[in-house]
Motif scaffolding. Structure first.
Motif, PDB file in Angstrom:
ATOM      1  N   VAL A 188      80.098  59.474  16.980  1.00  0.00           N
ATOM      2  CA  VAL A 188      80.515  60.676  17.802  1.00  0.00           C
ATOM      3  C   VAL A 188      81.156  60.150  19.006  1.00  0.00           C
ATOM      4  N   PRO A 189      82.369  60.510  19.626  1.00  0.00           N
ATOM      5  CA  PRO A 189      82.795  60.136  20.728  1.00  0.00           C
ATOM      6  C   PRO A 189      81.937  60.268  21.992  1.00  0.00           C
ATOM      7  N   LYS A 190      82.188  59.255  23.008  1.00  0.00           N
ATOM      8  CA  LYS A 190      81.298  59.379  23.804  1.00  0.00           C
ATOM      9  C   LYS A 190      81.491  60.625  24.980  1.00  0.00           C
ATOM     10  N   ASP A 191      82.652  61.138  25.049  1.00  0.00           N
ATOM     11  CA  ASP A 191      82.826  62.079  25.776  1.00  0.00           C
ATOM     12  C   ASP A 191      82.620  63.609  25.198  1.00  0.00           C
ATOM     13  N   ARG A 192      81.292  63.949  25.222  1.00  0.00           N
ATOM     14  CA  ARG A 192      80.860  64.969  24.464  1.00  0.00           C
ATOM     15  C   ARG A 192      79.731  65.606  25.321  1.00  0.00           C
ATOM     16  N   GLN A 193      79.220  66.611  24.858  1.00  0.00           N
ATOM     17  CA  GLN A 193      78.112  67.291  25.537  1.00  0.00           C
ATOM     18  C   GLN A 193      76.849  67.066  24.515  1.00  0.00           C
ATOM     19  N   THR A 194      75.734  66.511  25.029  1.00  0.00           N
ATOM     20  CA  THR A 194      74.747  66.510  23.839  1.00  0.00           C
ATOM     21  C   THR A 194      73.518  67.179  24.407  1.00  0.00           C
ATOM     22  N   LEU A 195      72.916  67.954  23.255  1.00  0.00           N
ATOM     23  CA  LEU A 195      71.646  68.863  23.523  1.00  0.00           C
ATOM     24  C   LEU A 195      70.617  68.308  22.589  1.00  0.00           C
ATOM     25  N   LEU A 196      69.498  68.013  23.012  1.00  0.00           N
ATOM     26  CA  LEU A 196      68.413  67.617  21.912  1.00  0.00           C
ATOM     27  C   LEU A 196      67.168  68.622  22.213  1.00  0.00           C
ATOM     28  N   PHE A 197      66.903  69.103  20.960  1.00  0.00           N
ATOM     29  CA  PHE A 197      65.523  69.986  21.186  1.00  0.00           C
ATOM     30  C   PHE A 197      64.682  69.409  20.333  1.00  0.00           C
ATOM     31  N   SER A 198      63.444  69.625  20.649  1.00  0.00           N
ATOM     32  CA  SER A 198      62.142  69.169  20.205  1.00  0.00           C
ATOM     33  C   SER A 198      61.111  70.003  20.710  1.00  0.00           C
ATOM     34  N   ALA A 199      60.046  70.056  19.597  1.00  0.00           N
ATOM     35  CA  ALA A 199      58.872  71.045  19.848  1.00  0.00           C
ATOM     36  C   ALA A 199      57.787  70.114  20.963  1.00  0.00           C
ATOM     37  N   THR A 200      57.998  68.903  20.746  1.00  0.00           N
ATOM     38  CA  THR A 200      57.123  68.070  21.369  1.00  0.00           C
ATOM     39  C   THR A 200      57.817  67.033  21.784  1.00  0.00           C
ATOM     40  N   MET A 201      57.301  66.185  23.016  1.00  0.00           N
ATOM     41  CA  MET A 201      58.067  65.159  23.495  1.00  0.00           C
ATOM     42  C   MET A 201      57.320  63.836  23.508  1.00  0.00           C
ATOM     43  N   PRO A 202      57.114  63.306  22.553  1.00  0.00           N
ATOM     44  CA  PRO A 202      56.297  62.119  22.521  1.00  0.00           C
ATOM     45  C   PRO A 202      57.164  61.002  23.105  1.00  0.00           C
ATOM     46  N   LYS A 203      56.726  59.705  23.410  1.00  0.00           N
ATOM     47  CA  LYS A 203      57.502  58.985  24.006  1.00  0.00           C
ATOM     48  C   LYS A 203      58.886  58.366  23.035  1.00  0.00           C
ATOM     49  N   GLY A 437      81.650  52.397  15.903  1.00  0.00           N
ATOM     50  CA  GLY A 437      81.771  52.359  14.628  1.00  0.00           C
ATOM     51  C   GLY A 437      83.241  51.929  14.326  1.00  0.00           C
ATOM     52  N   LYS A 438      83.851  52.464  13.109  1.00  0.00           N
ATOM     53  CA  LYS A 438      84.972  52.086  12.808  1.00  0.00           C
ATOM     54  C   LYS A 438      86.082  52.147  13.741  1.00  0.00           C
ATOM     55  N   ALA A 439      86.041  53.055  14.604  1.00  0.00           N
ATOM     56  CA  ALA A 439      87.388  52.957  15.763  1.00  0.00           C
ATOM     57  C   ALA A 439      87.316  51.746  16.560  1.00  0.00           C
ATOM     58  N   GLY A 440      86.664  50.878  16.528  1.00  0.00           N
ATOM     59  CA  GLY A 440      86.655  49.656  17.519  1.00  0.00           C
ATOM     60  C   GLY A 440      85.674  49.983  18.606  1.00  0.00           C
ATOM     61  N   GLY A 441      85.343  51.135  19.055  1.00  0.00           N
ATOM     62  CA  GLY A 441      84.351  51.209  19.872  1.00  0.00           C
ATOM     63  C   GLY A 441      84.492  51.004  21.312  1.00  0.00           C
ATOM     64  N   LYS A 442      85.553  50.981  21.944  1.00  0.00           N
ATOM     65  CA  LYS A 442      85.921  50.875  23.349  1.00  0.00           C
ATOM     66  C   LYS A 442      85.155  51.854  23.815  1.00  0.00           C
ATOM     67  N   PRO A 443      84.302  51.827  24.868  1.00  0.00           N
ATOM     68  CA  PRO A 443      83.969  53.094  25.595  1.00  0.00           C
ATOM     69  C   PRO A 443      84.971  53.955  25.955  1.00  0.00           C
ATOM     70  N   GLY A 444      84.608  55.109  25.648  1.00  0.00           N
ATOM     71  CA  GLY A 444      85.707  56.188  26.209  1.00  0.00           C
ATOM     72  C   GLY A 444      87.194  56.233  25.665  1.00  0.00           C
ATOM     73  N   SER A 445      87.219  55.346  24.641  1.00  0.00           N
ATOM     74  CA  SER A 445      88.758  55.176  23.987  1.00  0.00           C
ATOM     75  C   SER A 445      89.213  56.474  23.125  1.00  0.00           C
ATOM     76  N   ARG A 446      88.228  56.982  22.919  1.00  0.00           N
ATOM     77  CA  ARG A 446      88.665  58.379  21.962  1.00  0.00           C
ATOM     78  C   ARG A 446      88.318  59.596  22.687  1.00  0.00           C
ATOM     79  N   SER A 447      88.328  59.635  23.914  1.00  0.00           N
ATOM     80  CA  SER A 447      88.157  60.956  24.548  1.00  0.00           C
ATOM     81  C   SER A 447      89.407  61.605  24.681  1.00  0.00           C
ATOM     82  N   ARG A 448      90.076  62.030  23.755  1.00  0.00           N
ATOM     83  CA  ARG A 448      91.311  62.724  23.732  1.00  0.00           C
ATOM     84  C   ARG A 448      91.240  63.955  24.350  1.00  0.00           C
ATOM     85  N   GLY A 449      90.102  64.796  24.220  1.00  0.00           N
ATOM     86  CA  GLY A 449      90.140  66.145  24.802  1.00  0.00           C
ATOM     87  C   GLY A 449      88.570  66.834  24.628  1.00  0.00           C
ATOM     88  N   GLY A 450      87.772  65.775  24.948  1.00  0.00           N
ATOM     89  CA  GLY A 450      86.475  66.095  24.687  1.00  0.00           C
ATOM     90  C   GLY A 450      86.105  67.260  25.647  1.00  0.00           C
TER      91      GLY A 450
END
Ligand code: AMP
Length: 460
Positions: A188-203, A437-450
Motif C-alpha cells: 500500500v502506498p506510503k502516502d495514505r491515511q492509516t487507522l488501526l482499531f483494536s479492542a485490546t492494546m497488548p505490546k 513490493g513489486k513497484a520497486g519501493g522507493k519511499p514516496g514514489s507512488r504518491s500520485r494523489g494520496g
C-alpha cells in the motif's frame, strides 16, 4: 433473569457539530442515529483532519461508523473515477462475518452517493470475487488471506489505496495474520491515511501501530469494565449434565427476543442445536465448519426473527452485528476474561443494555472468579427459572479455594483453534512499512494523489 437497566448515557456532541457532508448526514438521520457515540465524537473530527488513528474500541461502540463516515466524507470531497482492479480504501478484518458487516455499514452510510463497496473473504469461490473487482471498487473490505490470493492473481492492486483501515487488529494477530498484514501493508502506498482499531492494546499491537501508523492520535473508549457495567449479568451454578435442560428452560422465557448462545466448541454448538430442535425450539448454529451459505442463512433467520436462538462459537460470533440481541447465554464459561466481555457486549450495542447469563459448572468456577476480578464486580447468582426440573448447585462459598483446571486449554480464546505461526509475534524492522513490493519501493514514489497530498493541496 435480571431486568435491564435503563440506559443513562448521554453524549454531548451532536452529529451536526462534526462537519460531515449533508449526504452522509441524511443517511445517518435515516438510520435513526441521534447522537454520535463517544468513539465517533472523538475520532471523526481527527479523521476529517487526515490524522492517523489508533482506536481502542470494541465492537458495539459504533467504531464502524467512526471510520466509515470520515472516509466517505473524503471520497465525496475528492471524487475520482474508478480504476479497473483497484480500490481507494482498504479495510482489513479478521473474519468474513465482520468483513460483511463493515461492507454493509459502508453501503448504508453511502446510500446517497455513488460508492462501490466490494467484499472479499475466504471460504467461497474466488472467481466471483475476481470478476467483481474487474471494474474496480471505491471501498474494498477484505480478510487478509483472500486479499493476498487476489493480489497474487493480479485481480486487484493495492497501489491506489489512499485510506487503510485495520479493524480488530488484536483478533487478526490472534488468528495468525501478522505476516499477511505485513505483506499487505508493504504493497500500500506510503502516502495514505492509516487507522488501526483494536479492542485490546497488548505490546504486540502497539508495536504494529508504530510500524504501520504515522504519528497516530490515540482514542480509547469503553474499557472492558464499562461494557460489563452496562449489561445485567447473572450466573447459574449448574452441573455440566444439567446444562442442556437448563438452557431449554431459560430460552423458553417469552421475554427473549433474540438470544445468542455461546459454546466452546463447534461440536458443542451442534449438540446444543440438536437438543433444542428435538425439544421443538428453533435454533441455528454458526461456526467455522459451516459453509458460508449456511452461515448466512442462519444469520438471516436470526436477523429477521424467524429463529430466535443462534448458537455460536467465539470466532464465528466475532463481528456479528445484530440489533436487538436481548440475551447472551454463556453455555460454557470462557477461560479468557476478555472473551467474556466480548460476548456479553453483544447485547449492549451502542449504548443499549442487555442481559447475559452464564452457566457455571464446578470446574468452571475458577474462570468465573477470574472474570469477576477483571470486570471488578461480583456477578449475581440467579434463582432457577420458573418450572424447571433442574436442580441448581448450591451457591459456592466465595472464599472457597479454587485451582485452575488442568488439561487442554478450554479454548474459548479468540483463536478458535487456529495456531499462530512461529515468529508471528514480533514485527520486524522500524518505521512505517511501505512499498517494498513489486513497484520497486522507493519511499514516496507512488504518491500520485494520496489522501494526505489531496488534503494538503486543498488547504494550501
Ligand atoms: P459497531 O461498534 O460499529 O459494530 O456498531 C454497533 C451498532 O451501533 C451498529 O448496529 C450501528 O448501527 C449502531 N450505531 C453506530 N453508531 C450509532 C449512533 N451514533 N447511534 C445509534 N446507533 C449507532
Amino acid at each position: 433473569m435480571p431486568r435491564a437497566r435503563s440506559n443513562e448515557r448521554h453524549y454531548m456532541t451532536k452529529f451536526s457539530d462534526l462537519g460531515l457532508n449533508p449526504l452522509l448526514m441524511r443517511a445517518i438521520t435515516e438510520e435513526g442515529y441521534e447522537t454520535p457515540t463517544p468513539i465517533q465524537a472523538q475520532a471523526i473530527p481527527l479523521l476529517l483532519e487526515d490524522k492517523d488513528l489508533l482506536g481502542i474500541a470494541q465492537t458495539g461502540t459504533g467504531k464502524t461508523a467512526a471510520f466509515a463516515l470520515p472516509t466517505l466524507d473524503f471520497m465525496l470531497e475528492f471524487p475520482q473515477k474508478r480504476r479497473a482492479r483497484s480500490a481507494r480504501v482498504l479495510v482489513l478484518a479478521p473474519t468474513r462475518e465482520l468483513a460483511g458487516q463493515i461492507a454493509e455499514s459502508f453501503r448504508t452510510y453511502s446510500r446517497h452517493m455513488d460508492c462501490n463497496v466490494q467484499t472479499v473473504f475466504g471460504g467461497v469461490n474466488i472467481n466471483a470475487q475476481r470478476r467483481a473487482l474487474q471494474g474496480g471498487a471505491d471501498i474494498l473490505v477484505a480478510t487478509p488471506g483472500r486479499l493476498l490470493d487476489l493480489v497474487g492473481q493480479k485481480a486487484v492492486s493495492l497501489q491506489e489505496i489512499e485510506v487503510l483501515i485495520l479493524d480488530e487488529a488484536d483478533q487478526m494477530l490472534d488468528m495468525g495474520f501478522i505476516h499477511d498484514l505485513k505483506k499487505i501493508v508493504a504493497q500500500v502506498p506510503k502516502d495514505r491515511q492509516t487507522l488501526l482499531f483494536s479492542a485490546t492494546m497488548p505490546k504486540l499491537i502497539s508495536d504494529l501501530a508504530q510500524q504501520f501508523l504515522d504519528k497516530p492520535v490515540r482514542v480509547s473508549v469503553t474499557p472492558p469494565s464499562t461494557t460489563a457495567e452496562r449489561v445485567d449479568q447473572g450466573v447459574y451454578h449448574v452441573s455440566n449434565n444439567d446444562k442442556l435442560e437448563l438452557l431449554f428452560d431459560v430460552l423458553n422465557n417469552p421475554e427473549i427476543d433474540r438470544a445468542l448462545v455461546f459454546t466452546r466448541t463447534k461440536h458443542g454448538a451442534d449438540k446444543v442445536v440438536r437438543k433444542l430442535l428435538a425439544k421443538g425450539l428453533d435454533a441455528r448454529a454458526i461456526h467455522g465448519n459451516k459453509s458460508q451459505p449456511q452461515r448466512m442463512k442462519a444469520l438471516d433467520a436470526f436477523k429477521n426473527g424467524t429463529c430466535k436462538v443462534l448458537v455460536a462459537t467465539d470466532i464465528a460470533a466475532r463481528g456479528i452485528d445484530i440489533d436487538g440481541i436481548s440475551h447472551v447465554v454463556n453455555f460454557e464459561v470462557p477461560n479468557v476474561p476478555e472473551q467474556y466481555v466480548h460476548r456479553i457486549g453483544r447485547t449492549a450495542r451502542a449504548g443499549r443494555t442487555g442481559l447475559a447469563v452464564s452457566f457455571v459448572a464446578e470446574d468452571e468456577r475458577y474462570f468465573l472468579r477470574d472474570i469477576e476480578k477483571t470486570i471488578d464486580m461480583q456477578i449475581d447468582v440467579l434463582k432457577a427459572p420458573e418450572g424447571t426440573k433442574v436442580d441448581l448447585l448450591p451457591t459456592p462459598d466465595p472464599n472457597e479455594r479454587l485451582y485452575k483446571p488442568k488439561g487442554p486449554a478450554r479454548g474459548t480464546g479468540g483463536r478458535g483453534g487456529q495456531r499462530r505461526p512461529p515468529n508471528s509475534s514480533r514485527p520486524q524492522g522500524k518505521g512505517k512499512t511501505q512499498g517494498t513490493g513489486k513497484a520497486g519501493g522507493k519511499p514516496g514514489s507512488r504518491s500520485r494523489g494520496g489522501k494526505k497530498r489531496k488534503l494538503e493541496g486543498a488547504r494550501g
